[in-house]
Design a protein around this motif. Structure first.
Motif, PDB file in Angstrom:
ATOM      1  N   LEU A   1       0.822  -1.212   0.000  1.00  0.00           N
ATOM      2  CA  LEU A   1       0.000   0.000   0.000  1.00  0.00           C
ATOM      3  C   LEU A   1       0.853   1.259   0.000  1.00  0.00           C
ATOM      4  O   LEU A   1       0.518   2.250  -0.651  1.00  0.00           O
ATOM      5  N   PHE A   2       1.973   1.238   0.708  1.00  0.00           N
ATOM      6  CA  PHE A   2       2.863   2.391   0.715  1.00  0.00           C
ATOM      7  C   PHE A   2       3.438   2.622  -0.683  1.00  0.00           C
ATOM      8  O   PHE A   2       3.477   3.745  -1.177  1.00  0.00           O
ATOM      9  N   GLY A   3       3.859   1.557  -1.338  1.00  0.00           N
ATOM     10  CA  GLY A   3       4.404   1.673  -2.693  1.00  0.00           C
ATOM     11  C   GLY A   3       3.365   2.159  -3.688  1.00  0.00           C
ATOM     12  O   GLY A   3       3.642   3.007  -4.533  1.00  0.00           O
ATOM     13  N   ALA A   4       2.144   1.656  -3.573  1.00  0.00           N
ATOM     14  CA  ALA A   4       1.078   2.088  -4.478  1.00  0.00           C
ATOM     15  C   ALA A   4       0.724   3.548  -4.234  1.00  0.00           C
ATOM     16  O   ALA A   4       0.510   4.311  -5.177  1.00  0.00           O
ATOM     17  N   GLY A   5       0.685   3.959  -2.989  1.00  0.00           N
ATOM     18  CA  GLY A   5       0.386   5.354  -2.676  1.00  0.00           C
ATOM     19  C   GLY A   5       1.452   6.291  -3.213  1.00  0.00           C
ATOM     20  O   GLY A   5       1.145   7.355  -3.758  1.00  0.00           O
TER      21      GLY A   5
END
Length: 56
Positions: free
Chosen positions: A14-18
């Motif tokens: 989720l951090f990478g996608a954000g």
């Protein structure tokens, strides 16, 4: 132990996608600004008319 690893992987995903989505928004804004500058700063055609902003 497995649930902890799964949660950590989910957080990382989720951090990478954000970060990717935020970067894509900034790229889209920069491209929009460049397009607007090109649209309003296009050179005048012969005869004093403004040229078309597209090439086709």
């Amino acid at each position: 132990m497995v649930p902890l690893i799964l949660v950590l992987l989910l957080i990382l995903l989720l951090f990478g996608a954000g970060f990717a989505v935020k970067a894509l928004w900034w790229i889209a804004v920069i491209v929009l600004v460049l397009w607007l500058i090109g649209f309003f700063a296009r050179p005048a055609a012969s005869g004093g008319r403004r040229s078309r902003w597209y090439r086709w």
